[in-house]
Scaffold this active site. Structure first.
Site, PDB file in Angstrom:
ATOM      1  N   ASP A   1      39.718  -8.943   8.613  1.00 17.87           N
ATOM      2  CA  ASP A   1      40.276  -7.977   7.655  1.00 17.87           C
ATOM      3  C   ASP A   1      40.940  -6.866   8.448  1.00 17.87           C
ATOM      4  OD1 ASP A   1      39.801  -8.879   5.070  1.00 17.87           O
ATOM      5  OD2 ASP A   1      37.752  -8.164   5.061  1.00 17.87           O
TER       6      ASP A   1
ATOM      7  N   GLU B   1      48.912  -9.906  -0.056  1.00 16.49           N
ATOM      8  CA  GLU B   1      48.459  -9.464  -1.375  1.00 16.49           C
ATOM      9  C   GLU B   1      49.603  -9.027  -2.285  1.00 16.49           C
ATOM     10  OE1 GLU B   1      45.767  -5.687  -2.519  1.00 16.49           O
ATOM     11  OE2 GLU B   1      44.785  -7.136  -1.215  1.00 16.49           O
TER      12      GLU B   1
ATOM     13  N   LYS C   1      47.652 -13.659  -2.034  1.00 12.44           N
ATOM     14  CA  LYS C   1      46.344 -13.114  -2.415  1.00 12.44           C
ATOM     15  C   LYS C   1      46.455 -12.462  -3.789  1.00 12.44           C
ATOM     16  CE  LYS C   1      42.803 -10.046  -0.446  1.00 12.44           C
ATOM     17  NZ  LYS C   1      42.600  -9.027   0.604  1.00 12.44           N
TER      18      LYS C   1
ATOM     19  N   THR D   1      41.136 -13.585  -5.078  1.00 15.55           N
ATOM     20  CA  THR D   1      40.196 -12.592  -4.580  1.00 15.55           C
ATOM     21  C   THR D   1      39.488 -11.874  -5.726  1.00 15.55           C
ATOM     22  OG1 THR D   1      39.997 -10.740  -3.025  1.00 15.55           O
ATOM     23  CG2 THR D   1      41.936 -10.754  -4.447  1.00 15.55           C
TER      24      THR D   1
ATOM     25  N   PHE E   1      33.133 -11.660  -3.344  1.00  8.58           N
ATOM     26  CA  PHE E   1      32.854 -10.379  -2.692  1.00  8.58           C
ATOM     27  C   PHE E   1      31.344 -10.153  -2.608  1.00  8.58           C
ATOM     28  CE2 PHE E   1      36.805  -7.504  -2.593  1.00  8.58           C
ATOM     29  CZ  PHE E   1      37.618  -8.570  -2.217  1.00  8.58           C
TER      30      PHE E   1
END
Length: 298
Positions: free
Chosen positions: A16, A95, A131, A155, A177
């Protein structure tokens, strides 16, 4: 061996980060990025020389940010992905703006825009994952994008309804998550870890092909408990910690796929999804504001 070496033998490590110097040094399997990480990399001067070149050569008649037409933000996003890509072995997740998370048509158009710019920059389409937050619109859009040869990373996964829809629609990869579930749902065992184990159990039981990328970790123990996922995406902070912890115990015989019971209603998962989208949008707007500031002070 250290913990990182152990993990690399069993799964793919995704980072990340958008820090070019850090990525160049370590050459990860995969990378997930977002506006916050890009913003941090710009602020910490990771892109000093490159960004000067970028802003001096970019067209001056573009919109700052836009859903349909190509904007300054889009060019910057792909410029950074393009510079990172040579140091990533597998795929990069790029994203979409959070503001279009519930707009099926705009998700498709924006995703196609990203791929168009990637191709223009010389990035191969099969190295890019779009994403997308796992709203109903996001999942359906990702399924449609497969028809154009565009694969996605869904996500903000918080419940099995999202998971099953992604599996049934043949989504390439999902990102549950872990930490955010653990923060909000308390049980005897770690609820976030057990949620991902449920996903793996379900995938194995019905032979689905969707890949699992566990994300949003709060501690080393969560990471080690999910080493048999297809991917683990970790922050640079955990990367350094994993490198510095020696390890000799063999976990290979301790994988236990079974269905763990976690009791929480759809209200909690819906709230976590919405909160995640809101935070993504705030971070996006901060990055756009920084681009505006730079453009006005060149």
């Amino acid at each position: 061996m250290n913990l990182l070496e152990f993990l690399k033998k069993n799964t793919k490590i995704s980072i990340d980060s958008a820090d070019l110097k850090f990525v160049k040094k370590h050459k990860f399997d995969s990378l997930t990025t977002n506006p916050t990480l890009i913003l941090n990399s710009i602020i910490n001067n990771s892109y000093n020389i490159l960004l000067k070149k970028f802003f001096l050569n970019i067209k001056n008649n573009l919109l700052l940010d836009a859903d349909i037409v190509i904007s300054y933000y889009d060019y910057l996003l792909i410029f950074i992905a393009g510079n990172i890509s040579p140091y990533i072995k597998d795929k990069i997740s790029i994203e979409i703006p959070a503001r279009i998370s519930f707009n099926y048509k705009k998700i498709i158009i924006y995703s196609q825009k990203i791929i168009f710019l990637c191709t223009k920059f010389g990035l191969q389409k099969d190295k890019i994952l779009i994403k997308i937050p796992a709203t109903n619109s996001g999942i359906l859009a990702a399924a449609k994008l497969k028809n154009f040869g565009i694969e996605c990373n869904l996500t903000l996964i918080f419940d099995m309804n999202q998971v099953k829809k992604c599996f049934d629609n043949g989504i390439y990869l999902i990102s549950p998550f872990v930490g955010r579930i653990s923060d909000n749902i308390k049980c005897f065992y770690d609820s976030g870890v057990n949620f991902v184990k449920n996903i793996l159990y379900y995938k194995k039981s019905f032979n689905y092909k969707t890949k699992i990328m566990a994300a949003s970790f709060r501690n080393i123990n969560q990471i080690l408990n999910l080493y048999y996922c297809d991917y683990l995406t970790i922050s640079p902070l955990f990367f350094e910690k994993l490198k510095n912890i020696n390890f000799s115990f063999d976990l290979q015989n301790n994988i236990n796929f079974k269905n763990f019971t976690i009791n929480y209603d759809n209200y909690i998962s819906s709230k976590l999804l919405l909160n995640g989208i809101i935070q993504f949008e705030k971070d996006h707007n901060k990055l756009v504001s920084l681009i505006s500031f730079i453009l006005n002070n060149i």
